[in-house]
Motif scaffolding. Structure first.
Motif, PDB file in Angstrom:
ATOM      1  N   UNK A   1      66.536  14.939 127.784  1.00 32.71           N
ATOM      2  CA  UNK A   1      64.868  15.639 128.106  1.00 32.71           C
ATOM      3  C   UNK A   1      64.654  15.048 129.527  1.00 32.71           C
ATOM      4  N   UNK A   2      64.648  16.052 130.502  1.00 29.68           N
ATOM      5  CA  UNK A   2      63.896  15.458 131.847  1.00 29.68           C
ATOM      6  C   UNK A   2      62.979  16.277 132.306  1.00 29.68           C
ATOM      7  N   UNK A   3      62.216  15.684 133.091  1.00 30.69           N
ATOM      8  CA  UNK A   3      60.994  16.109 133.459  1.00 30.69           C
ATOM      9  C   UNK A   3      60.781  16.138 135.272  1.00 30.69           C
ATOM     10  N   UNK A   4      60.166  17.088 135.740  1.00 33.55           N
ATOM     11  CA  UNK A   4      59.569  17.075 136.909  1.00 33.55           C
ATOM     12  C   UNK A   4      58.022  17.366 137.031  1.00 33.55           C
ATOM     13  N   UNK A   5      57.382  16.918 138.092  1.00 36.19           N
ATOM     14  CA  UNK A   5      56.184  17.436 138.193  1.00 36.19           C
ATOM     15  C   UNK A   5      56.000  18.569 139.149  1.00 36.19           C
ATOM     16  N   UNK A   6      55.713  19.667 138.857  1.00 36.63           N
ATOM     17  CA  UNK A   6      55.673  20.843 139.806  1.00 36.63           C
ATOM     18  C   UNK A   6      54.716  20.568 141.026  1.00 36.63           C
ATOM     19  N   UNK A   7      53.747  19.782 140.976  1.00 33.00           N
ATOM     20  CA  UNK A   7      52.857  19.438 142.103  1.00 33.00           C
ATOM     21  C   UNK A   7      53.264  18.098 142.942  1.00 33.00           C
ATOM     22  N   UNK A   8      52.546  18.056 143.971  1.00 33.29           N
ATOM     23  CA  UNK A   8      52.520  16.954 144.741  1.00 33.29           C
ATOM     24  C   UNK A   8      51.237  16.392 145.219  1.00 33.29           C
ATOM     25  N   UNK A   9      50.139  16.965 144.199  1.00 35.02           N
ATOM     26  CA  UNK A   9      48.889  16.425 144.637  1.00 35.02           C
ATOM     27  C   UNK A   9      47.853  16.185 143.211  1.00 35.02           C
ATOM     28  N   UNK A  10      46.805  15.970 143.416  1.00 32.20           N
ATOM     29  CA  UNK A  10      45.726  15.764 142.353  1.00 32.20           C
ATOM     30  C   UNK A  10      44.709  16.551 142.534  1.00 32.20           C
ATOM     31  N   UNK A  11      44.346  17.339 141.484  1.00 36.48           N
ATOM     32  CA  UNK A  11      42.863  17.858 141.632  1.00 36.48           C
ATOM     33  C   UNK A  11      42.444  17.352 140.484  1.00 36.48           C
TER      34      UNK A  11
END
Ligand code: SPV
Ligand code: MN
Length: 630
Positions: free
Chosen positions: A306-316
């Motif tokens: 199982x591998x994961x990426x964050x689709x974002x590069x910022x935080x709201x």
């Protein structure tokens, strides 16, 4: 074929009404569907001008400048910090008017649906002429790292420069990828129109606010709203489209952080974590050793892992109560004049300072979400208006975080060792507990997630809300189907992640919280050791809890804190009546959902049986020492 009911005229003819330079930018992407989509929205919404964002530094600067010129954002005393106000009636996601469009209007359990044709007709009507006299912006983003098998593509069409400015901070630009891959790209389309504004720049017709998700068309539409959770397409609108796609294809789009936790010998283990709002999600992400993401995760099987990426590069992120003691890292970033930040619904003082609850110093006269503000200002009901709103937020790039994980841009993501689920639970769940296996964890931790209402939300304090996988608000499919997807997902894995439940809000017999904020770090470190089989555990009917001695050492090492046997016993006692009550609530919900997987019901019922057996043997509360068989 047009997307919204209506004719489908020649796109080039429509686009010819706009400046050639902008149209050429669009035509540089060899994708006719895209040309038709942009032309169709232009024909419907009738903007007076068009801007196509290439992702260049000049274009980014142009978007920022437009947001300021249009007063969607106001300057502060730091050139890189701006302030946006949504207006007092548009400060949060609008659950009632957010609907999943479903062909034939079929009902989906616990999902707010609407007949697809009727919904598309309604938005087409709302979009008519809505951008007259305004500029329409078209922007391209990646929902994931460049060149990654995880990555989805998004096209945002909006008349709000604030929306695009937010996306420029939160996502990787995709114009070049679109231009290179052209016709081969399947993209999510996000259409947003701000709608009529009043003299404050707030949406005038919030009663006509609509947020419609069309999974079949891979598109979303939102009108008469500015709040980012309703308008920023790649945030929660994309999440629903991604969950739908993942359900069909066998992968997971999750409302989860991704963090790295360091263990002995410098090893690092990655966890994903789902927490309903107000349950410590961001705090957990920030207390871990590295951060990949704080809100969203795409999880796929790659070569049995199982591998994961964050689709974002910022935080709201929620800014309310962010303070230098509890959140030193976020606080540092938000007060760094070199970091580009959009603050929303905070207080902007006359001196150009930004202030929110939690920031040291006193709030001074200025502007806030309800207009001009001064200390002691009352609303129409005579209640004091707080200087900053509880849902005030910050938008900032993760690249400013000192703990940013170096693998943030890895196209293959990070391997996931554990899925963590946490809710606000005063009575039942222990601070940390490992599930017996994946299926048990999915059923009794993820699918069973609940959270107590806090005083800030209407309703009885302490009443619990069902929020499976912390994603209920964003599900386009039934929670039963989403649980089934998780069972199915793991069947393809060679290495199956562990599943943990955490609860930072357990109270003792005296009604006080048993754990301190910083104890989170100990629970993370214990989970990391369990992932590698480095420590034993005590088996209870609901899972495996830590052995006293291991925690004593971890508290000492991580926090320099003594951890007493008495506290351990109160934290980890099996609270059988409370556990059973929780189980019965959740079971009753899934029993009413027609597509609940039988496996889920069976696991929940078996847990009930185990709890009752133990109660018959040892009474209502059972000490973990009594269960320690070593
Ligand atoms: C959440 O509410 O879970 C958020 C903010 O992350 S929003 O974008 O509004 O959904
Ligand atoms: Mn979220």
């Amino acid at each position: 074929m047009s997307r919204l009911a209506g004719r489908s005229p020649d796109p080039l003819e429509i686009l010819a009404r706009y400046p050639r330079e902008q149209v050429e930018r669009l035509l540089r992407i060899p994708n006719e569907r895209l040309h038709r989509d942009v032309a169709e929205i232009a024909e419907l919404a009738k903007p007076s001008s068009l801007f196509v964002h290439t992702g260049s530094p000049e274009d980014r600067e142009y978007v920022r400048r437009r947001a300021l010129e249009r007063r969607e954002e106001l300057p502060s005393k730091h050139p890189k910090h701006t302030v946006h106000f949504d207006g007092p009636r548009d400060l949060a996601r609008d659950k009632a008017n957010t609907r999943i469009l479903v062909a034939g209007g079929r009902e989906v359990p616990l999902v707010n649906t609407l007949d697809r044709d009727a919904g598309l007709r309604e938005v087409a009507k709302l979009l008519e002429g809505v951008m007259e006299g305004r500029e329409m912006l078209v922007a391209f983003y990646l929902y994931g790292p460049l060149g990654s098998p995880f990555t989805l593509y998004g096209v945002q069409i909006t008349d709000s420069a604030y929306v695009v400015h937010s996306e420029d901070i939160l996502y990787r630009n995709g114009y070049s990828a679109f231009a290179e891959r052209g016709g081969g790209i399947e993209y999510m389309l996000f259409v947003h129109a701000t709608g009529a504004l009043d003299e404050n720049g707030w949406c005038r017709e919030v009663e006509k606010r609509r947020v419609y998700i069309d999974p079949e068309g891979n598109a979303t539409y939102s009108v008469n709203t500015q709040y980012a959770g309703n308008t920023v397409g790649l945030k929660k609108l994309a999440l629903r489209l991604a969950v739908y796609k993942g359900f069909r294809e066998g992968w997971l789009a999750e409302h989860m952080f991704i963090v790295g936790v360091k263990g002995p010998g410098g090893r690092i283990s990655y966890f994903t974590g789902a927490f309903p709002a107000g349950c410590g999600k961001t705090a957990t992400a920030m207390i871990a050793d590295t951060v990949v993401g704080d809100d969203l995760a795409l999880v796929r099987e790659l070569e049995g892992e199982a591998r994961a990426v964050n689709p974002e590069v910022g935080m709201f992120g929620i800014i309310d109560d962010v303070n230098p003691e509890d959140d030193p890292e976020i606080y540092r970033v938000l007060t760094d004049p070199e970091a580009e930040v959009i603050f929303s619904n905070v207080l902007l003082t006359e001196e150009g300072d930004v202030w929110w609850r939690g920031k040291p110093g006193e709030p001074r006269k200025g502007l806030n979400y309800a207009g001009p503000w001064w200390p002691g200002k009352l609303d129409e009901q005579g209640r004091e208006i707080p200087p900053s709103h509880p849902n005030a937020r910050f938008t900032v790039s993760v690249r400013h975080l000192a703990k940013l994980d170096p693998r943030i841009d890895d196209p293959l993501g990070v391997p996931v060792s554990a899925f963590v689920f946490g809710g606000r639970d005063s009575t039942a769940w222990p601070p940390v507990e490992e599930a017996f296996d994946w299926d048990h964890g999915i059923a009794t931790k993820g699918a069973a997630l609940e959270s107590e209402r806090t005083a800030a939300v209407l309703g009885k304090v302490g009443e619990v809300e069902f929020n499976p996988f912390a994603i209920l608000d964003f599900l386009p499919i039934s929670p039963g189907a989403f649980a089934e997807l998780h069972f199915r997902f793991a069947r393809r894995l060679r290495k199956v992640p562990k599943v943990f439940g955490v609860n930072y809000f357990l109270r003792g017999r005296d009604g006080k919280y048993l754990a301190e904020k910083r104890d989170k770090r100990v629970w993370l470190k214990w989970m990391e050791l369990r992932v590698h089989g480095d420590v034993d555990a005590v088996e209870t009917p609901t899972g495996r809890v830590p052995v006293y001695e291991d925690l004593r050492q971890l508290f000492d090492r991580e926090l320099g804190k003594e951890f007493s046997e008495r506290l351990y016993e109160e934290m980890f006692a099996v609270r059988i009546p409370q556990q059973l009550a929780k189980l019965e609530r959740v079971l009753a919900i899934y029993e009413r959902i027609p597509d609940s997987p039988p496996l889920l019901l069976e696991i929940l019922r078996e847990q009930g049986k185990r709890l009752k057996e133990l109660r018959a043997e040892r009474g209502d509360w059972v000490s973990p020492f009594a269960l320690d068989k070593r």
